[in-house]
Design an enzyme around this catalytic site. Structure first.
Site, short mmCIF file in Angstrom:
data_model
loop_
_atom_site.label_atom_id
_atom_site.label_comp_id
_atom_site.label_asym_id
_atom_site.label_seq_id
_atom_site.Cartn_x
_atom_site.Cartn_y
_atom_site.Cartn_z
N CYS A 91 13.51 2.41 0.57
CA CYS A 91 12.68 3.25 1.65
C CYS A 91 13.41 3.61 2.74
O CYS A 91 14.04 2.95 3.41
CB CYS A 91 11.35 2.32 2.08
SG CYS A 91 10.49 3.11 3.21
N CYS A 205 13.65 10.57 1.55
CA CYS A 205 12.53 9.73 1.15
C CYS A 205 12.44 9.47 -0.37
O CYS A 205 12.43 10.40 -1.10
CB CYS A 205 11.17 10.51 1.88
SG CYS A 205 9.74 9.56 1.08
N1 DGL Z 1 9.45 6.21 0.30
C1 DGL Z 1 9.61 6.10 1.75
C2 DGL Z 1 10.93 6.54 2.29
O1 DGL Z 1 11.92 6.53 1.59
C3 DGL Z 1 8.33 6.43 2.56
C4 DGL Z 1 7.32 6.95 2.60
C5 DGL Z 1 6.39 6.46 3.69
O2 DGL Z 1 5.76 5.42 3.47
O3 DGL Z 1 5.97 7.25 4.63
O4 DGL Z 1 11.11 6.96 3.32
#
Ligand code: DGL
Length: 289
Positions: A91, A205
């Site tokens: 993330c 993301c």
């Molecule tokens: N998958 C996450 C990232 O890489 C975040 C998505 C979220 O929870 O806003 O930033």
């Protein structure tokens, strides 16, 4: 150099004793599955646990102190439950903020996911690159530091998408997602200045590669899209050592854990099984209001 505990001999580079390693891959939601896939392919010897803090999703809307507290609290529970040898914070929104606190608190290696600005700057021909990320990630000092260090000679467009992660989740769950909705989120990545056009977009993301084929189809012109998952898997291998083909065959129970589980529909369970996650369980950690 370290001691191989089973063979009783010294061996090079393997940071983990010769037994089945447990890798915990963590995200706010389902985006980290894109990283899990690459990590699993590189480490078929590992027990994989995928943890989604779906009670906290989306992280992009949490302010920084709240996000730090949330990730630390969730990680405390997950590490106590799973006993991982290594954690992948799949993330960007969390990694660009919380890694120093995690590394200070826990004595296991953490691999983070941060915007691929250095590779994007190396790849661009036009000098125009776009970072497609959550509003949290584009606002981070960490992200701005990467740009200053690695892309000072480029024109970098930061695109903080408020809706794309949720659209990716919906698509994975089998819900209808309009092309127009995706195009609206990615359109600001496509910039033209004096005849030069954006030619590289970093998917900063981990949710976004779930929509990659549709984004390619909808893009106003072709660009290189950077998905960081293979680089993350390589980093895991650097830390764990290469997969161990001669590991005693222990039945591998790869598991998906959810902090809420509210969106665990039939199609999502099928999608999780498609990622090789045999079991699904809830580790309930409600978000404090
Ligand atoms: N998958 C996450 C990232 O890489 C975040 C998505 C979220 O929870 O806003 O930033």
């Amino acid at each position: 150099m370290q001691v191989d505990l089973l063979a009783g001999t010294a061996c090079r580079s393997a940071a983990i004793p010769r037994r089945q390693p447990t890798i915990l891959v963590f995200d706010s939601g389902l985006g980290g599955l894109t990283v899990l896939g690459a990590t699993m392919a590189a480490h078929p010897d590992a027990r994989m646990i995928y943890a989604a803090d779906d009670a906290g999703f989306p992280y992009g809307r949490l302010d920084e102190p709240r996000l730090i507290d949330r990730v630390m609290a969730v990680m405390e529970r997950l590490i106590a439950r799973c006993g991982p040898d290594l954690v992948v914070i799949a993330c960007n929104t969390a990694s660009t903020l919380v890694l120093p606190a995690l590394r200070a608190r826990f004595a296991i290696p953490f691999v983070g996911t941060v915007p691929a600005i250095k590779p994007a700057a190396a790849l661009t021909r036009s000098g125009l690159i776009s970072v497609l990320a959550t509003p949290g990630t584009v606002a981070r000092d960490y992200t701005r530091g990467l740009i200053q260090t690695y892309a000072a000679s480029c024109k970098v467009t930061l695109v903080g998408s408020t809706g794309l992660a949720a659209l990716a989740e919906a698509a994975l769950k089998g819900d209808p997602v309009d092309d127009e909705a995706i195009l609206r989120e990615i359109a600001p990545c496509f910039v033209e200045i004096d005849g030069a056009r954006t030619d590289v977009v970093t998917l900063s993301c981990t949710h976004y590669p779930l929509l990659l084929e549709r984004m390619k189809r909808l893009a106003p012109w072709p660009v290189a899209w950077i998905d960081p998952a293979p680089a993350i898997a390589r980093r895991v291998t650097q830390l764990l050592g290469p997969a161990q083909p001669d590991i005693p065959s222990i039945p591998t129970e790869s598991l998906a854990l959810f902090t809420s589980g509210a969106g665990l529909t039939g199609p999502l369970r099928i999608a999780l099984a498609g990622y090789g996650l045999a079991g699904v369980d809830i580790e309930a950690i409600p978000l404090a209001h």
